[in-house]
Scaffold this active site. Structure first.
Site, PDB file in Angstrom:
ATOM      1  N   GLY A   1      50.757  18.431  22.868  1.00  0.00           N
ATOM      2  CA  GLY A   1      50.742  19.864  23.173  1.00  0.00           C
ATOM      3  C   GLY A   1      49.478  20.539  22.662  1.00  0.00           C
ATOM      4  CE1 TYR A   2      49.780  24.093  18.526  1.00  0.00           C
ATOM      5  CE2 TYR A   2      51.273  22.265  18.091  1.00  0.00           C
ATOM      6  CZ  TYR A   2      51.023  23.622  18.122  1.00  0.00           C
ATOM      7  OH  TYR A   2      52.008  24.502  17.779  1.00  0.00           O
ATOM      8  CG  HIS A   3      44.988  16.207  23.684  1.00  0.00           C
ATOM      9  ND1 HIS A   3      43.827  15.695  23.151  1.00  0.00           N
ATOM     10  CD2 HIS A   3      44.929  15.942  25.027  1.00  0.00           C
ATOM     11  CE1 HIS A   3      43.107  15.135  24.126  1.00  0.00           C
ATOM     12  NE2 HIS A   3      43.758  15.279  25.271  1.00  0.00           N
TER      13      HIS A   3
ATOM     14  CB  ALA B   1      42.241  21.181  21.704  1.00  0.00           C
TER      15      ALA B   1
ATOM     16  CE1 TYR C   1      56.621  23.281  16.255  1.00  0.00           C
ATOM     17  CE2 TYR C   1      55.028  25.025  16.022  1.00  0.00           C
ATOM     18  CZ  TYR C   1      55.471  23.906  16.680  1.00  0.00           C
ATOM     19  OH  TYR C   1      54.760  23.420  17.750  1.00  0.00           O
TER      20      TYR C   1
END
Ligand code: CA
Length: 667
Positions: free
Chosen positions: A305-307, A310, A462
């Site tokens: 997801g954060y890839h 980015a 989280y």
């Protein structure tokens, strides 16, 4: 509006009233201070400068409003005003907000009511994300869009109301003011807590970015008055200046903040500080793309997801620079690295465009993902695989290879094809990472003909209070991943190395090793055959003694256990059998199983471990076969391993009459 602002400004002198439920605050600064922040020598600002010189701030505000209403020299990347659309969800967010039901977090729907007199500290569930994300003001752009498209003033009025109310109740210097006013220790602590949520740089950056679109869509309205403009610009400057001096230390937050600063600096060149904002964003992105992206193209938080986030950050920054004539600020290597990141992305997708959920990853929306690929393919027109994914395999070209190793980040894709009849196993066995990563080295997902039989547990939530954290901890556990544990404990070390990778049309072999615990090394060898059979050899070496368990967490559905494993019982589509043998007495132990595809949603699922004891210094070997079965044939035989050494292992398995010689020899 004027009256409302007058009231707000009139509050300037009101001191801290300790007993009041909602202390009243002045709006930071005064109208005059805006003109110290602007470069009035810029073209188009002559009339403003003249009014300021005369000391007539009201007239200067009027001239400034005229200027901004006719200004045409900057564009916002990604905002096409001619093609503006409001999704159903955005319409809902806008409409609900009229009643102060604020869309604070996707995982907490329907939205909570924040009071007639808005309580920005309302915290019905002690999940930090709920409190942080309220301050991202997700419904502000929907309000601005709803206004722009419908011209109904209730939307812009609501936006101005929420905006000014937020400023009044969440001042940047709330803690200092409370201290100066002699507030109690409790009240000061509450201010500090509120500041932590309202002014985390991540949230401040988000507001900074969204204010550009809000501004663009509302500036033409008569409701957007000249004194509101004055307030808006001062608050905008306050946000940008704050983020500039409080950039997060690292990771995706830093990338988000840098990209937003670049947007701020390009969109409002009238501010004296705009150049510094823009340059800091560009400098950070150019630096961090080298720090945060492994040579193989994966972002270093090791989270799908954060890839993707980015990639979008890097491309948004590039796009904003390009449409405003600043493309040369980014070198060719920057663009090449982002393309590499997109290559990782389609390799990590299953044929139905679902994604593995390692770490904190959630299941992505497939149409969003396709749109992202379409956007990327415009930036990299020479890459023929991007349109192939974007078009559901109708255009572009299928990759010329199947399996692929991303050795720096430790993602290994064992694949025998790209279409719906393919089998894909993705293994995660890489270096240590950060918060969004989990102690899961060696875990895998296995997708066969339309079904992911081993979806990762996901993350569920989280952080927050003890109750919320305990839920997060459950989903983080090593034992709820498909890997090997000692006494069901979490891995002490996650730093896998690749020992062997071999991919041919017939078979893919991947051998990795992780120093999992003090005294226990886990070597995992995986073999994917052309028929989609996945064979796993797990070896546990070292001085540690205890119960060694190889865990299997399946997709939701009925299963039938036997003494060596289980078989799935789906009525439609394919089924699998899992069979494990061990070089010591082994038992199958059922475990608690859950899978979470999206925030705060979970589903029960079958899970178990194949367990055996290990004495100090002894090594243990488990061989597992995961095989697609049909009603006619589901026989699995595993021949015991021949004499294994720490450099070589050989064994045979037979599945439905087909025999495979498997193993490895390390140099
Ligand atoms: Ca996980």
């Amino acid at each position: 509006m004027k009256k409302m602002l007058f009231t707000l400004v009139a509050l300037l002198g009101i001191a801290w009233v300790a007993a009041a439920a909602t202390p009243e605050w002045r709006i930071a600064g005064d109208e005059k201070s805006l003109y110290d922040l602007l470069d009035l020598d810029r073209p188009g600002l002559k009339a403003v400068k003249k009014a300021v010189a005369k000391g007539d701030i009201a007239a200067a505000d009027q001239e400034l409003l005229k200027y901004f209403r006719s200004r045409k020299n900057v564009k916002i990347y990604g905002l096409d005003i001619e093609e503006l659309d409001l999704t159903q969800e955005e319409q809902m967010m806008a409409d609900q907000s009229l009643e102060h039901k604020f869309y604070a977090h996707k995982g907490y729907q329907p939205s909570y009511f924040y009071g007639d007199d808005i309580d920005w500290r309302y915290w019905p569930v002690k999940d930090n994300e709920l409190r942080w994300q309220l301050h991202r003001h997700y419904w502000f752009i929907p309000l601005a869009k709803a206004y722009y498209l419908s011209r109904e003033e209730k939307y812009i009025d609501a936006w101005i109301e929420h905006y000014t109310d937020w400023i009044r109740k969440n001042p940047i210097d709330g803690v200092e003011r409370a201290q100066a006013a002699g507030a109690s220790a409790e009240e000061i602590a509450a201010e500090k807590e509120n500041f932590r949520f309202a002014w985390r740089p991540m949230e401040a950056g988000r507001r900074l970015q969204d204010q550009l679109t809000e501004f663009e869509l509302t500036i033409g309205s008569q409701r957007f008055t000249s004194d509101f403009l004055n307030l808006f610009l001062r608050m905008f400057h306050q946000h940008a200046d704050y983020v500039l001096h409080r950039y997060s230390e690292k990771g995706n937050h830093l990338l988000f903040e840098a990209q937003r600063m670049l947007f701020a600096g390009i969109y409002f060149p009238e501010f004296r500080d705009a150049k510094a904002w823009r340059e800091s964003g560009i400098e950070i992105l150019n630096r961090e793309i080298g720090v945060q992206v492994y040579p193989d193209g994966m972002q270093f938080e090791l989270d799908f997801g954060y890839h993707i986030a980015a990639i979008d950050i890097f491309l948004k920054a590039l796009g904003m620079a390009q449409i405003n004539g600043l493309a040369k600020e980014f070198p060719a290597s920057y663009v090449a690295t982002v393309e590499k990141m997109t290559v990782v992305t389609y390799n990590l997708l299953f044929p139905d465009n679902t994604n593995p959920m390692f770490g904190d990853t959630k299941q992505h929306n497939r149409s969003t993902l396709k749109r992202q690929f379409a956007t990327w393919s415009k930036v990299f027109p020479a890459n023929r695989q991007l349109p192939w994914v974007a078009s559901d395999k109708k255009e572009g070209e299928m990759p010329s290879y199947t399996s692929r190793a991303f050795e720096d980040s430790g993602f290994y894709v064992l694949r025998n094809g790209w279409d719906k009849n393919a089998t894909v196993a993705i293994v995660k066995a890489g270096p240590p990472a950060f918060w969004h990563n989990q102690p899961d080295n060696g875990t895998f997902e296995y997708w066969h003909r339309g079904r992911n039989f081993f979806p990762d547990s996901g993350s569920y939530v989280y952080g927050g209070d003890a109750e919320v954290l305990a839920q997060r901890e459950w989903f983080r556990q090593t034992r709820v991943h498909n890997t090997l544990t000692l006494d069901d404990r979490n891995l002490e070390q996650t730093d896998s190395k690749l020992l062997l990778w071999k991919a041919s049309g017939k078979q893919t072999v991947c051998v990795t090793e992780n120093p999992s615990y003090e005294g226990l090394t886990h070597r995992r060898s995986m073999f994917l055959t052309a028929e989609g059979v996945l064979v796993i050899a797990d070896q546990a070496f070292g001085t540690a003694a205890g119960k060694v368990g190889v865990h299997f967490n399946l997709c939701p559905g009925e299963v039938r256990y036997d003494e060596n494993g289980l078989r799935t019982l789906f009525e439609k589509g394919t089924n699998i059998r899992i069979r494990t043998v061990c070089d010591a007495p082994m038992k199958i132990a059922e475990e608690e199983g859950w899978v979470s595809n999206t925030y705060r949603k979970k589903q029960e699922r079958p899970a178990y471990a194949a367990e055996a004891q290990k004495a100090a210094g002894e090594s243990r070997l488990f061989i597992t076969v995961i095989a697609p079965v049909s009603k006619e044939a589901d026989r699995i035989e595993i021949a015991p391993a021949q004499q294994a050494t720490d450099r070589s292992l050989h064994f045979t398995v037979e599945v439905n009459g087909k025999k495979y010689d498997l193993g490895y020899d390390l140099k």
